[in-house]
Design an enzyme around this catalytic site. Sequence first.
Site, PDB file in Angstrom:
ATOM      1  N   ASP A   1       0.865  -1.178   0.000  1.00  0.00           N
ATOM      2  CA  ASP A   1       0.000   0.000   0.000  1.00  0.00           C
ATOM      3  C   ASP A   1       0.904   1.232   0.000  1.00  0.00           C
ATOM      4  OD1 ASP A   1      -2.116   1.685   0.141  1.00  0.00           O
ATOM      5  OD2 ASP A   1      -2.729   1.151   2.180  1.00  0.00           O
TER       6      ASP A   1
ATOM      7  N   ASP B   1      -3.206   7.053  -4.231  1.00  0.00           N
ATOM      8  CA  ASP B   1      -4.521   7.642  -4.506  1.00  0.00           C
ATOM      9  C   ASP B   1      -4.867   8.684  -3.449  1.00  0.00           C
ATOM     10  OD1 ASP B   1      -4.518   5.135  -2.991  1.00  0.00           O
ATOM     11  OD2 ASP B   1      -6.657   5.482  -2.719  1.00  0.00           O
TER      12      ASP B   1
ATOM     13  N   CYS C   1     -15.328 -22.340  19.247  1.00  0.00           N
ATOM     14  CA  CYS C   1     -14.494 -22.345  18.043  1.00  0.00           C
ATOM     15  C   CYS C   1     -13.565 -23.541  18.065  1.00  0.00           C
ATOM     16  CB  CYS C   1     -13.697 -21.048  17.972  1.00  0.00           C
ATOM     17  SG  CYS C   1     -12.652 -20.951  16.513  1.00  0.00           S
TER      18      CYS C   1
ATOM     19  N   CYS D   1     -10.889 -23.611  15.874  1.00  0.00           N
ATOM     20  CA  CYS D   1      -9.683 -23.265  15.117  1.00  0.00           C
ATOM     21  C   CYS D   1      -8.434 -23.707  15.877  1.00  0.00           C
ATOM     22  CB  CYS D   1      -9.646 -21.775  14.801  1.00  0.00           C
ATOM     23  SG  CYS D   1      -9.001 -20.739  16.128  1.00  0.00           S
TER      24      CYS D   1
ATOM     25  N   CYS E   1      -7.836 -22.136  19.132  1.00  0.00           N
ATOM     26  CA  CYS E   1      -8.816 -22.425  20.186  1.00  0.00           C
ATOM     27  C   CYS E   1      -8.854 -23.897  20.580  1.00  0.00           C
ATOM     28  CB  CYS E   1     -10.214 -22.018  19.720  1.00  0.00           C
ATOM     29  SG  CYS E   1     -10.409 -20.229  19.581  1.00  0.00           S
TER      30      CYS E   1
END
Lengths: 658, 658
Positions: free
Chosen positions: B101, B136, B286, B288, B291
């Site tokens: 960026d 931009d 969760c 994941c 977790c």
Amino acid sequence: MCKELRPSGSSLNGMLELRERSGLARIARLSTRHGTVETPALMPVVNPANLIISPKDLAERFKVSILMTNAYIIHRSENRERALQEGIHRLLGFDGPIMTDSGAFQQHVYGRVDVSNEKVVRFQEAIGSDLGTALDVFSEPDDSRETCQAAVEETLRRCEEALQWRGDMALVGTVQGGLYPDLREACGKSLSEMPLQVHAIGGVVPLMEGYRFADLIEVIVAGKKGLRPDRAVHLFGAGHPITFGLAVLLGCDLFDSSSYAKYAYDGRMITPWGTLKVSQLKHMTCHCPACADAEPKDLRENVRLLAEHNLHVSLLELEEVKQAIHQGILWEHVERRCRAHPALLEALKTLRRHVDFLERYENLVDGSLFYTGPESIWRPSVHRFRRRVLQRYSPPEAQGLLILPEAPRPYSRTYAGILQRLYRKAKAHAVVKSAFGPVPIELDGVYPIAQSVLPRQLDVEVIEASEIFLREFVRLGHFAFGMLWEGEETLEELAKRAPGAISLDMDMARARAIADHQFGAGASKHLLRGKVEHVKSRKTGKIRNVYADGEHVLSLRARDGLYTLKLAGGVRLHKAFKSPRLRVLVSEESAPFNLQGKNVFAKFVMDCDEEVRPLDEVLVVDDADNLLAVGRALMNREEMLAFQRGVAVKVREGSKPL
Amino acid sequence: MCKELRPSGSSLNGMLELRERSGLARIARLSTRHGTVETPALMPVVNPANLIISPKDLAERFKVSILMTNAYIIHRSENRERALQEGIHRLLGFDGPIMTDSGAFQQHVYGRVDVSNEKVVRFQEAIGSDLGTALDVFSEPDDSRETCQAAVEETLRRCEEALQWRGDMALVGTVQGGLYPDLREACGKSLSEMPLQVHAIGGVVPLMEGYRFADLIEVIVAGKKGLRPDRAVHLFGAGHPITFGLAVLLGCDLFDSSSYAKYAYDGRMITPWGTLKVSQLKHMTCHCPACADAEPKDLRENVRLLAEHNLHVSLLELEEVKQAIHQGILWEHVERRCRAHPALLEALKTLRRHVDFLERYENLVDGSLFYTGPESIWRPSVHRFRRRVLQRYSPPEAQGLLILPEAPRPYSRTYAGILQRLYRKAKAHAVVKSAFGPVPIELDGVYPIAQSVLPRQLDVEVIEASEIFLREFVRLGHFAFGMLWEGEETLEELAKRAPGAISLDMDMARARAIADHQFGAGASKHLLRGKVEHVKSRKTGKIRNVYADGEHVLSLRARDGLYTLKLAGGVRLHKAFKSPRLRVLVSEESAPFNLQGKNVFAKFVMDCDEEVRPLDEVLVVDDADNLLAVGRALMNREEMLAFQRGVAVKVREGSKPL
């Protein structure tokens, strides 16, 4: 319901204790001879003759706390003798609680069952089942009323006779009655009168298989209406997580799953949104231990892995449901999950028919209310707000009210913001025609008005309902209305012409309206008698404490915009309202403790105002209606009278502090 | 849009190839100098000065395929020299593609940015960024039209000038324009005319922070309308999975997340439904990897673990989105996810404004259509069905049609079932007033009618819309109607009196209606000219193949009830309809291959009928309008003309088989 219904036995086996709740939904502890289970809980169904995941694995890797197995099948199998000799726990290799089924479902599948009630109940007792089931008679959804009635009668007779054979085993009595709600309710009532420990709702598998979820809801609600609220309720055969949230919302505590294995054998993957042919799986969309290192092809090729996935996601859904109860967002969770299938959405839509029943168990909820669709305006908490406005609200000046349309608003503002802006603009006492029904401006901070978030664009259904709610309010007839439908610019102008354009002492008007809303029409006259002083928070400028003639009568909770009742306020309400209004009547044994500020336990409650809802402020009194304490109810009347364990009222102040 | 717009460069860096799609949503491959990325993809944002999860971990444990880092921040940091010497890949320790960026977001945060476009573009090129961003000018949502216009002009100027400094780096051009859709669209158009590789939609973080999702949608759609469809589109700063589904549905391919870390530092846990204070977490909801073995307190105490969870669930949501695209159920997925917050639901409701645009990209979908709420009747596939009925349908006998209300039905039956029952009852040609608009009985098997599942109780909004759709249909005026509103018992009776009560050759009527629906009004006259023979499946009894005068012209797909076009049918349509109707015109290089049955690649397409939609049946022709082949389009006109890679038409039969 009366005190005598309480089971006389002292055994804790099968006894339930409430921990957290959201209406009928609850997180509770179910005691058994093999330990305590946190409910809602899923019981994987295991067949010792065909184990896809071993009970040892279930306990260790899946943290499963309770199992289910079919006593009828074991009774007919080679394992029969071993089960009798070693007991079911050693046979399965599982130390935790085990529930056994009796063969009623086999009656549904095979049309008959080759065992007597006596045999199967005695067998369950003999093998040491923790929760054993009497042999109920399975009604099919299409059975005639007569057939269902006969099935209920026979089921009740068998439960009654099974009591003599159960020994120390907790006995499960199953509600039958087909699709006839009155039969279901009556069956539940009769079962409640027997000294059973756990109930089940039976005959529902064909409904779930046919996606007849609206019928399923009627069946669960009818059963729950009949059953005592202090006993765990098992939904027989509900093993797909798609229905867990909805069933828990309606007060089911136990589920059993053989689906995890059946679906796996059929190559299907369970998700909270339905079922997926594993052949369609291309991207790994699951983190469960079975999926963690797997590729789609592993799930396709390994049935056991797929079964493990299916069980993991089923168990996880109940954790999500419990977390949602804990956070007070169970309705949001269920409304979302009901988008899994149009038939579930239809079921959700039919819930409004039971909103009066649901409202009796609804507790006040912390946190925001998120609108998810037109069904959201029928949540019990919203229904309660509307009902209390209709029954308890009276405007500060009888001559008139302005009715204001809702203004468009950004999301950072809730209703409270709009109402206040309108009030400033109109300089008039006003009622806003909101999505939830008419909202008097003084109640702008009360749950769910200040806590709700809605889309700007309302569903047509909600707009029409709002109109109907307003008409009901107007029909009360004690106000003259000036209707305002124009844009904001003209509000002030119109306010001058409007009959109800009056300037208010807003603090006082608010205090009155909230007190009436919370404690009943006319409560404010007594609570706020004398010189009223509002003490505001120095930080937020919001009212914190309310004094009347120097007495601290009320405190305002920022969370839900309602009052906390102080003892001085309790004394005033106690004088103003006759028994049983706002009362929880406790036994002699309990009174001295409550007087000194100790909590009221359910088993000491003798009676309670039937208008009391969980988390309402209440007056604790003795048999002679002496005020012992003020506090917050954790249960409604039915629950206080039924529960043997747990706190019924969290006492804030006793009349005689230590 | 014309062929010349195609980038002339031969570099594949930044080039996109379509793999699977659902309307504007797509699974694609983005080529870069450091490998290929499957999109939609989430780029975790890493700051080399403050790594909470190392790029090595991201690649190995999280399977992250592309990263994002901020060149502006590195440029101003101690790492500047190392980045220049070693390159950004060695600095970060990451072998895959890296997007950088430019500092525009810092302009939003700090009000200014201390670097020139030239400096930051040259720097990105020098450190070896794969996808570098021109600087931009960030427009705030409340900026005036003039300010936004100026920002767009300056952004375009900078993109143009940046081209000279980019070297081999793929250059990202960002769409700005504040909340002015016309500025956004014009900005997108101008950027599309530059030889850039990737686009971004900028200035959206304040919208997401303020839950202004309806505005976000306007901004994305306006940008997409202006942008060429063959370039990847990045939604700048969208790092919370709550918006992923919706953004992908609108054609966004890339997302960046620093949210996983920011939320973790703030003690917040990301879920697909929003954000949860980790202090509120009581039950582990969760699976994941972070977790898997954790307790709630571990997440509370370990920021890194929480960040890992946040990233895992964000990445998983994109896998779910991809799986939903693969299964053809992205709309269901998004409609469900939009129940996460009322502001998202509002955004979903505003999508109907863009249904004409969305329909242009909509492919025919396999599988069922599940209704999730009143928004579902505005899906592009349903809109297309309604539009084609209005524009292409004519009844077999002009004198009359019965209009039938919907009958109640069980879930096992879809519309097709009802329609057929009504037809049998009424013995009349009929149009059913359905939730999706009027459905002529001959089209009862066509997607989405036969494939949809709805709740029995329709939302009021849907009933009203259905009425409006029917009126539009009636307004065409070439039918006389007999309206039927009574119960089923009287249908037969009424049918006798009704003006349109006629007996039909249903196979023929169906064939005509489907052919017109699919290929255009009047197509059936030519396709079915001569003696028509329907060959039915021996197994299912359903029509499989259609012969006209002995020629095999069409086959019927059971999946969506539509025809597969055979070469003989193609010849008839080619004669009947003038160019450009149904045509895909290919270049000379391609023609000989297509003639022999090879697929048409997008880069050889010279033009295409603008009514062609993805998965429509098409005629492949050369410059002189010779019919080369028949096949199925995988793209619409805009896409065929823009894409450099990938198949535009899957050819079924060439005119001159090998």
